[in-house]
Scaffold this motif. Structure first.
Motif, PDB file in Angstrom:
ATOM      1  N   VAL A  11     -37.162  48.592  -9.722  1.00 42.39           N
ATOM      2  CA  VAL A  11     -38.482  48.042 -10.024  1.00 42.39           C
ATOM      3  C   VAL A  11     -39.256  47.746  -8.738  1.00 42.39           C
ATOM      4  O   VAL A  11     -40.482  47.772  -8.717  1.00 42.39           O
ATOM      5  N   LYS A  12     -38.533  47.508  -7.657  1.00 39.15           N
ATOM      6  CA  LYS A  12     -39.130  47.091  -6.385  1.00 39.15           C
ATOM      7  C   LYS A  12     -40.266  47.993  -5.880  1.00 39.15           C
ATOM      8  O   LYS A  12     -41.280  47.490  -5.429  1.00 39.15           O
ATOM      9  N   PRO A  13     -40.162  49.322  -5.972  1.00 41.76           N
ATOM     10  CA  PRO A  13     -41.263  50.155  -5.466  1.00 41.76           C
ATOM     11  C   PRO A  13     -42.576  49.981  -6.234  1.00 41.76           C
ATOM     12  O   PRO A  13     -43.634  50.355  -5.744  1.00 41.76           O
ATOM     13  N   TYR A  14     -42.486  49.416  -7.414  1.00 38.14           N
ATOM     14  CA  TYR A  14     -43.679  49.279  -8.257  1.00 38.14           C
ATOM     15  C   TYR A  14     -44.115  47.818  -8.363  1.00 38.14           C
ATOM     16  O   TYR A  14     -44.726  47.420  -9.342  1.00 38.14           O
ATOM     17  N   TRP A  15     -43.848  47.043  -7.329  1.00 38.61           N
ATOM     18  CA  TRP A  15     -44.127  45.604  -7.382  1.00 38.61           C
ATOM     19  C   TRP A  15     -45.615  45.308  -7.492  1.00 38.61           C
ATOM     20  O   TRP A  15     -45.997  44.298  -8.096  1.00 38.61           O
ATOM     21  N   VAL A  16     -46.475  46.155  -6.957  1.00 34.79           N
ATOM     22  CA  VAL A  16     -47.925  45.905  -7.040  1.00 34.79           C
ATOM     23  C   VAL A  16     -48.378  45.992  -8.498  1.00 34.79           C
ATOM     24  O   VAL A  16     -49.067  45.095  -8.998  1.00 34.79           O
ATOM     25  N   LYS A  17     -47.981  47.044  -9.178  1.00 36.93           N
ATOM     26  CA  LYS A  17     -48.365  47.191 -10.585  1.00 36.93           C
ATOM     27  C   LYS A  17     -47.703  46.111 -11.445  1.00 36.93           C
ATOM     28  O   LYS A  17     -48.315  45.602 -12.382  1.00 36.93           O
ATOM     29  N   LEU A  18     -46.500  45.746 -11.106  1.00 40.12           N
ATOM     30  CA  LEU A  18     -45.809  44.686 -11.836  1.00 40.12           C
ATOM     31  C   LEU A  18     -46.510  43.344 -11.628  1.00 40.12           C
ATOM     32  O   LEU A  18     -46.666  42.564 -12.567  1.00 40.12           O
ATOM     33  N   THR A  19     -46.970  43.095 -10.432  1.00 35.67           N
ATOM     34  CA  THR A  19     -47.711  41.869 -10.146  1.00 35.67           C
ATOM     35  C   THR A  19     -49.036  41.845 -10.900  1.00 35.67           C
ATOM     36  O   THR A  19     -49.408  40.815 -11.474  1.00 35.67           O
ATOM     37  N   LEU A  20     -49.734  42.977 -10.913  1.00 34.50           N
ATOM     38  CA  LEU A  20     -50.981  43.055 -11.684  1.00 34.50           C
ATOM     39  C   LEU A  20     -50.720  42.825 -13.172  1.00 34.50           C
ATOM     40  O   LEU A  20     -51.484  42.123 -13.845  1.00 34.50           O
ATOM     41  N   ALA A  21     -49.637  43.401 -13.676  1.00 31.97           N
ATOM     42  CA  ALA A  21     -49.290  43.200 -15.085  1.00 31.97           C
ATOM     43  C   ALA A  21     -49.021  41.723 -15.363  1.00 31.97           C
ATOM     44  O   ALA A  21     -49.427  41.196 -16.398  1.00 31.97           O
ATOM     45  N   MET A  22     -48.364  41.054 -14.440  1.00 33.07           N
ATOM     46  CA  MET A  22     -48.088  39.625 -14.624  1.00 33.07           C
ATOM     47  C   MET A  22     -49.364  38.788 -14.540  1.00 33.07           C
ATOM     48  O   MET A  22     -49.489  37.781 -15.232  1.00 33.07           O
ATOM     49  N   ILE A  23     -50.299  39.208 -13.727  1.00 31.92           N
ATOM     50  CA  ILE A  23     -51.588  38.513 -13.670  1.00 31.92           C
ATOM     51  C   ILE A  23     -52.309  38.659 -15.011  1.00 31.92           C
ATOM     52  O   ILE A  23     -52.816  37.682 -15.568  1.00 31.92           O
ATOM     53  N   PHE A  24     -52.341  39.876 -15.532  1.00 32.91           N
ATOM     54  CA  PHE A  24     -52.973  40.087 -16.844  1.00 32.91           C
ATOM     55  C   PHE A  24     -52.226  39.329 -17.937  1.00 32.91           C
ATOM     56  O   PHE A  24     -52.832  38.789 -18.854  1.00 32.91           O
ATOM     57  N   MET A  25     -50.900  39.286 -17.807  1.00 33.38           N
ATOM     58  CA  MET A  25     -50.094  38.541 -18.769  1.00 33.38           C
ATOM     59  C   MET A  25     -50.443  37.051 -18.708  1.00 33.38           C
ATOM     60  O   MET A  25     -50.541  36.386 -19.742  1.00 33.38           O
ATOM     61  N   SER A  26     -50.648  36.539 -17.519  1.00 34.98           N
ATOM     62  CA  SER A  26     -51.039  35.136 -17.353  1.00 34.98           C
ATOM     63  C   SER A  26     -52.410  34.880 -17.970  1.00 34.98           C
ATOM     64  O   SER A  26     -52.635  33.820 -18.568  1.00 34.98           O
ATOM     65  N   LEU A  27     -53.315  35.847 -17.830  1.00 36.57           N
ATOM     66  CA  LEU A  27     -54.642  35.687 -18.416  1.00 36.57           C
ATOM     67  C   LEU A  27     -54.591  35.693 -19.940  1.00 36.57           C
ATOM     68  O   LEU A  27     -55.329  34.955 -20.600  1.00 36.57           O
ATOM     69  N   VAL A  28     -53.701  36.513 -20.512  1.00 39.71           N
ATOM     70  CA  VAL A  28     -53.528  36.516 -21.968  1.00 39.71           C
ATOM     71  C   VAL A  28     -53.009  35.159 -22.425  1.00 39.71           C
ATOM     72  O   VAL A  28     -53.502  34.577 -23.395  1.00 39.71           O
ATOM     73  N   SER A  29     -52.026  34.629 -21.716  1.00 36.30           N
ATOM     74  CA  SER A  29     -51.473  33.318 -22.064  1.00 36.30           C
ATOM     75  C   SER A  29     -52.509  32.220 -21.888  1.00 36.30           C
ATOM     76  O   SER A  29     -52.600  31.297 -22.711  1.00 36.30           O
ATOM     77  N   ALA A  30     -53.294  32.315 -20.832  1.00 42.18           N
ATOM     78  CA  ALA A  30     -54.348  31.323 -20.609  1.00 42.18           C
ATOM     79  C   ALA A  30     -55.403  31.397 -21.704  1.00 42.18           C
ATOM     80  O   ALA A  30     -55.926  30.361 -22.144  1.00 42.18           O
ATOM     81  N   SER A  31     -55.706  32.592 -22.175  1.00 39.75           N
ATOM     82  CA  SER A  31     -56.692  32.704 -23.255  1.00 39.75           C
ATOM     83  C   SER A  31     -56.148  32.117 -24.555  1.00 39.75           C
ATOM     84  O   SER A  31     -56.912  31.557 -25.340  1.00 39.75           O
ATOM     85  N   ASN A  32     -54.840  32.206 -24.778  1.00 41.97           N
ATOM     86  CA  ASN A  32     -54.248  31.530 -25.935  1.00 41.97           C
ATOM     87  C   ASN A  32     -54.402  30.022 -25.817  1.00 41.97           C
ATOM     88  O   ASN A  32     -54.733  29.336 -26.786  1.00 41.97           O
ATOM     89  N   GLY A  33     -54.165  29.504 -24.620  1.00 40.86           N
ATOM     90  CA  GLY A  33     -54.356  28.075 -24.381  1.00 40.86           C
ATOM     91  C   GLY A  33     -55.816  27.674 -24.502  1.00 40.86           C
ATOM     92  O   GLY A  33     -56.138  26.609 -25.052  1.00 40.86           O
ATOM     93  N   LEU A  34     -56.707  28.518 -24.012  1.00 40.33           N
ATOM     94  CA  LEU A  34     -58.138  28.229 -24.104  1.00 40.33           C
ATOM     95  C   LEU A  34     -58.609  28.225 -25.548  1.00 40.33           C
ATOM     96  O   LEU A  34     -59.446  27.406 -25.934  1.00 40.33           O
ATOM     97  N   THR A  35     -58.053  29.118 -26.350  1.00 42.12           N
ATOM     98  CA  THR A  35     -58.394  29.140 -27.773  1.00 42.12           C
ATOM     99  C   THR A  35     -58.024  27.811 -28.426  1.00 42.12           C
ATOM    100  O   THR A  35     -58.809  27.249 -29.194  1.00 42.12           O
ATOM    101  N   ALA A  36     -56.839  27.310 -28.118  1.00 45.54           N
ATOM    102  CA  ALA A  36     -56.423  26.021 -28.669  1.00 45.54           C
ATOM    103  C   ALA A  36     -57.273  24.888 -28.094  1.00 45.54           C
ATOM    104  O   ALA A  36     -57.568  23.909 -28.785  1.00 45.54           O
ATOM    105  N   PHE A  37     -57.677  25.029 -26.839  1.00 45.98           N
ATOM    106  CA  PHE A  37     -58.451  23.978 -26.178  1.00 45.98           C
ATOM    107  C   PHE A  37     -59.860  23.845 -26.765  1.00 45.98           C
ATOM    108  O   PHE A  37     -60.396  22.736 -26.847  1.00 45.98           O
ATOM    109  N   ILE A  38     -60.486  24.938 -27.184  1.00 48.71           N
ATOM    110  CA  ILE A  38     -61.879  24.871 -27.644  1.00 48.71           C
ATOM    111  C   ILE A  38     -62.017  24.464 -29.104  1.00 48.71           C
ATOM    112  O   ILE A  38     -63.139  24.274 -29.585  1.00 48.71           O
ATOM    113  N   VAL A  39     -60.908  24.322 -29.810  1.00 45.96           N
ATOM    114  CA  VAL A  39     -61.003  23.954 -31.228  1.00 45.96           C
ATOM    115  C   VAL A  39     -61.690  22.602 -31.400  1.00 45.96           C
ATOM    116  O   VAL A  39     -62.597  22.443 -32.222  1.00 45.96           O
ATOM    117  N   LYS A  40     -61.283  21.600 -30.633  1.00 48.63           N
ATOM    118  CA  LYS A  40     -61.862  20.256 -30.770  1.00 48.63           C
ATOM    119  C   LYS A  40     -63.362  20.240 -30.450  1.00 48.63           C
ATOM    120  O   LYS A  40     -64.152  19.728 -31.240  1.00 48.63           O
TER     121      LYS A  40
END
Length: 163
Positions: A11-40
């Motif tokens: 996996v090591k040679p593809y660490w840049v793409k893996l890091t980008l995927a994790m950033i996008f994954m973090s944004l998906v998780s943050a949007s789930n949290g934001l969805t719960a946050f805006i309900v109130k």
């Protein structure tokens, strides 16, 4: 654990793409949290304050939020799939080279079906580990962290009682 460390070598040679995927994954998780946050605020503005103009603004905001979440989820899935396919290609190339270096007696002793199974099925299991399992574990863990943050931010006493 030793198996995962060996897999990390591929996996090591593809660490840049893996890091980008994790950033996008973090944004998906943050949007789930934001969805719960805006309900109130949504409920407060529309139902309690009877602010009719928010009925126009909030749906557009929610649609934009889910569109952004969808785009991030797409790029995360694409990048993780890319890394998984590249890892599979690299492992199959290593296996092919190892098969070429085997003596003829190896092929007399080893049934052809076993060798083909190793190349096809076992390598596909590794791909699922890299792209699907790793993604699910990390995305769900980040989503839980985001939602726990929202719960504690809203009412830390109630959050402690519920936990």
């Amino acid at each position: 654990m030793a198996l995962y460390l060996r897999l990390l070598k591929y996996v090591k040679p593809y660490w840049v793409k893996l890091t980008l995927a994790m950033i996008f994954m973090s944004l998906v998780s943050a949007s789930n949290g934001l969805t719960a946050f805006i309900v109130k605020p949504v409920l407060d503005k529309i139902f309690f304050e009877k602010n009719a103009s928010m009925l126009v603004i909030i749906p557009f905001g929610i649609v934009l939020l889910y569109m952004a979440k969808g785009v991030c989820d797409y790029f995360q899935s694409y990048l993780m799939g890319y890394v998984g396919q590249k890892v599979v290609t690299d492992i199959r190339n290593v296996l092919f080279k190892a098969f070429q270096e085997q003596p003829l007696s190896f092929f007399d002793r080893t049934p052809t079906g076993v060798s083909i199974s190793r190349v096809i099925n076992d390598v596909n299991l590794i791909q699922n580990t890299v792209s699907d399992t790793l993604t699910a574990v990390l995305k769900d863990a980040l989503t839980v962290i985001a939602l726990v943050f929202v719960v504690f931010y809203r009412d830390w006493k109630l959050a402690i009682i519920s936990f």
